[in-house]
Design an enzyme around this catalytic site. Sequence first.
Site, PDB file in Angstrom:
ATOM      1  N   SER A 239     -44.977 -36.713  23.478  1.00  0.00           N
ATOM      2  CA  SER A 239     -45.019 -35.778  22.375  1.00  0.00           C
ATOM      3  C   SER A 239     -44.991 -36.634  20.899  1.00  0.00           C
ATOM      4  CB  SER A 239     -43.616 -35.011  22.342  1.00  0.00           C
ATOM      5  OG  SER A 239     -42.711 -35.602  21.350  1.00  0.00           O
ATOM      6  N   LYS A 240     -45.519 -36.220  19.896  1.00  0.00           N
ATOM      7  CA  LYS A 240     -45.760 -36.896  18.508  1.00  0.00           C
ATOM      8  C   LYS A 240     -44.577 -37.311  18.159  1.00  0.00           C
ATOM      9  CE  LYS A 240     -49.803 -35.328  16.703  1.00  0.00           C
ATOM     10  NZ  LYS A 240     -50.517 -34.531  16.011  1.00  0.00           N
ATOM     11  N   ARG A 241     -43.412 -36.736  18.365  1.00  0.00           N
ATOM     12  CA  ARG A 241     -42.066 -37.131  17.783  1.00  0.00           C
ATOM     13  C   ARG A 241     -41.553 -38.209  18.650  1.00  0.00           C
ATOM     14  NH1 ARG A 241     -39.829 -32.723  19.000  1.00  0.00           N
ATOM     15  NH2 ARG A 241     -41.622 -31.421  19.133  1.00  0.00           N
TER      16      ARG A 241
END
Length: 478
Positions: A239-241
Amino acid sequence: MTSTRPRFRFAPSPTGSFHVGGARTALHNWALARRSGGTFVLRIEDTDEARNRPEWTQGIIDALAWIGISADDAHFEGPHFQSENADAHVAAAHRLFESGAAYYCDLTGQEVQDRAKELGLTGYDGYSRDRGLEAAPGRVLRFRVPDGTTVVSDGVRGDVSFENETIEDFVLLRGNGTPMFLLANVVDDIKMEITDVVRAEEHLPNTPKQQMLWEALGATPPRWAHVPVLVNEQRKKLSKRRDKVALESYRDEGILPGAMVNYLMTLGWTPPGAEAAGSEIFTWAEMEADFDLADVTLSPAFFDVRKLVAFNKQYIKNLPLDEFLAAVDAELPVDWDRRRFASIAPHIMERLERLGDAPGLVDFLFLGDGVDPELDHDAWAKASAPDWAAPLLDDVIEAYSALGDGEWTHETLKAAMETAMGPYEVKLGKAQALPRVAVTGRAVGPPLFEAMETLGQIETIRRMRSAVTRLGESSAPD
Ligand code: GLU
């Protein structure tokens, strides 16, 4: 289908950075399109207006080019833009309404939820199916899911069956008349005569709905294939986060495109020759020739940055020198003498995990004459501790000072060191410890004699003399 050659597509939504998972999907489509003599269509799914910046599209094209998917290649088509096709999306929705395959509903989202709760359902219950509503502002258009079973024939997982009763009458047009992703994606695929949809597993739940749409629009559905997603060390979807997922960030830190491509292709897929070769390092041509969706493993693939870096190390090591010099150039400070760097480059290539590691390994060669390198104090303490270290350094200075023109080569420097260390009965590794710290400031680095050759006689000897002075100071009484 009018086209006989396969038409694949890559349909990213521009979101600002290019996800490594997207890169892998693009590569799969690229390999399959090229091998089959087909086409790779790039379609930018830009209908979400907040995600619609021209520089992001350029970012996608640049990222694709970096991994070898070139817009100049004969197999490449596009970019097409979903937004250019907006009228066709709405027209298709209207056709579905006219044919009875879709109907309008005036319930609000909240009302849908309330009814579902009351009836003990998980989604929309088909409330407006037979109410005969016409289009009006605020009314959504829903697809009338037929009874029965939808079988998605998937190139990675085989036949996957979905009971239609588990699929609600999904929305095609929002209350404001704009099309939903599912519809726009299918209408574009039909228009672009796509024969093969190869994409990430997260879209599998959409697929029965999309297949019904293809059929309701009178088209033959494509071959589908859903490739397992990439996960991190905790087995969570990248995930990007949480994770570093932007392809650009790997590019910027000096991962070579070949290493990235090789690593992404061999995630969840083992080239047939890998076992015999005892290696997973393959050229693009080999991977393109052998890639087969049927051989992709069904479990999620772990995107292991350490393994990517190990691939990168191999790739850097195997680069021809001129290509290495070209690739590493952007990592070097502008004022560094390129010829000097080129002379030490062959001796550091096999130590680099990333191109960006290069400057830190050889910076002691670019300090300018008369400047001592920054000292690693632990390395200095250790190297200067033996009682023979200082006298040997004196002897080495004497021997090196006696070398004449043309004798300042790494072979001579090594031979002279070996002669000097003879009386002290130490091995070469130990003997060079103090000269190394004197010349480079550190205990580790490129091969010492090659580094000294590059640095030159005057500066090498000056640094060793400076070390002798430092030794004198440190042994002086307080
Ligand atoms: N724009 C969608 C995405 O980026 C494309 C899905 C598809 O490949 O059909 O996830």
